[in-house]
Design a protein around this motif. Structure first.
Motif, PDB file in Angstrom:
ATOM      1  N   CYS A  45       0.837  -1.216   0.000  1.00  0.00           N
ATOM      2  CA  CYS A  45       0.000   0.000   0.000  1.00  0.00           C
ATOM      3  C   CYS A  45       0.862   1.252   0.000  1.00  0.00           C
ATOM      4  N   VAL A  46       1.946   1.229   0.754  1.00  0.00           N
ATOM      5  CA  VAL A  46       2.845   2.387   0.759  1.00  0.00           C
ATOM      6  C   VAL A  46       3.443   2.587  -0.625  1.00  0.00           C
ATOM      7  N   ARG A  47       3.859   1.496  -1.249  1.00  0.00           N
ATOM      8  CA  ARG A  47       4.428   1.616  -2.602  1.00  0.00           C
ATOM      9  C   ARG A  47       3.403   2.115  -3.604  1.00  0.00           C
ATOM     10  N   ALA A  48       2.228   1.451  -3.640  1.00  0.00           N
ATOM     11  CA  ALA A  48       1.247   1.734  -4.685  1.00  0.00           C
ATOM     12  C   ALA A  48       0.455   3.004  -4.429  1.00  0.00           C
ATOM     13  N   VAL A  49       0.041   3.208  -3.195  1.00  0.00           N
ATOM     14  CA  VAL A  49      -0.857   4.325  -2.916  1.00  0.00           C
ATOM     15  C   VAL A  49      -0.099   5.603  -2.595  1.00  0.00           C
ATOM     16  N   VAL A  50       0.976   5.499  -1.845  1.00  0.00           N
ATOM     17  CA  VAL A  50       1.686   6.706  -1.426  1.00  0.00           C
ATOM     18  C   VAL A  50       2.766   7.091  -2.445  1.00  0.00           C
ATOM     19  N   LEU A  51       3.779   6.233  -2.607  1.00  0.00           N
ATOM     20  CA  LEU A  51       4.910   6.592  -3.470  1.00  0.00           C
ATOM     21  C   LEU A  51       4.499   6.762  -4.932  1.00  0.00           C
ATOM     22  N   ALA A  52       3.785   5.781  -5.476  1.00  0.00           N
ATOM     23  CA  ALA A  52       3.385   5.862  -6.884  1.00  0.00           C
ATOM     24  C   ALA A  52       2.483   7.074  -7.121  1.00  0.00           C
TER      25      ALA A  52
END
Length: 186
Positions: A45-52
């Motif tokens: 979720c951090v990768r997909a929702v926040v960083l991306a």
């Protein structure tokens, strides 16, 4: 444009597994596996929702109207957009792997640090690895077998440049005359 590609790519995220992979497993409830699954989901979720999302929001306006930006900014935006796709794909893969772990299944890893590879071949081999394996198994191998069964006539229909066509056995071994490897134009 860029938004159309983004919408089409979102439909192709996550590891691709054959049913036999799941059929061979015996799912078991295990506290450590469940906690590891939740951790993987959170990381995804951090990768997909926040960083991306952050990278996409920064890069998209620059790439959709590049006229008012410097070359350095455009280059950074292109890299940011590449990272955005990586974090999006890898994040959704992490979520799928985590969900599977919660239910007691194991799914293959889908990415192995593709953006750190030295060339495009290395990037492709380590980017969406399950898609690559699926394409190899269900598209490339059957296609190559069909082309090999058809022989020389299929090679002419593919219309490859002469220096990229497979050589007939007589030329590959060095026997035969220079004219023996001619393939008439299609």
């Amino acid at each position: 444009g860029v938004r159309n590609v983004e919408a089409q790519v979102r439909d192709a995220v996550g590891p691709i597994e054959d049913f036999r992979h799941f059929d061979a497993q015996s799912p078991a409830v295990d506290r450590d596996r469940i906690l590891g699954g939740f951790e993987r989901i959170l990381f995804g979720c951090v990768r997909a929702v926040v960083l991306a999302q952050l990278l996409g929001e920064w890069a998209m306006p620059i790439l959709t109207s590049p006229a008012g930006h410097s070359q350095a900014t455009l280059l950074l935006a292109a890299y940011a957009f590449t990272l955005r796709f990586y974090f999006d794909f890898a994040g959704y893969s992490d979520i799928a792997i985590g969900l599977a772990a919660i239910y007691g299944y194991e799914i293959q890893e889908n990415f192995d640090h593709p953006l750190t590879r030295r060339n495009i071949g290395g990037l492709w081999q380590h980017w969406h690895m399950t898609l690559t394996a699926w394409m190899r198994l269900y598209i490339f191998i059957p296609l190559m077998r069909a082309l090999m069964r058809r022989g020389d006539s299929a090679q002419r229909r593919i219309n490859l440049p002469a220096d990229r066509r497979p050589l007939p056995p007589s030329r590959a071994t060095g026997s035969g005359s220079a004219g023996s490897c001619r393939i008439p134009p299609a």
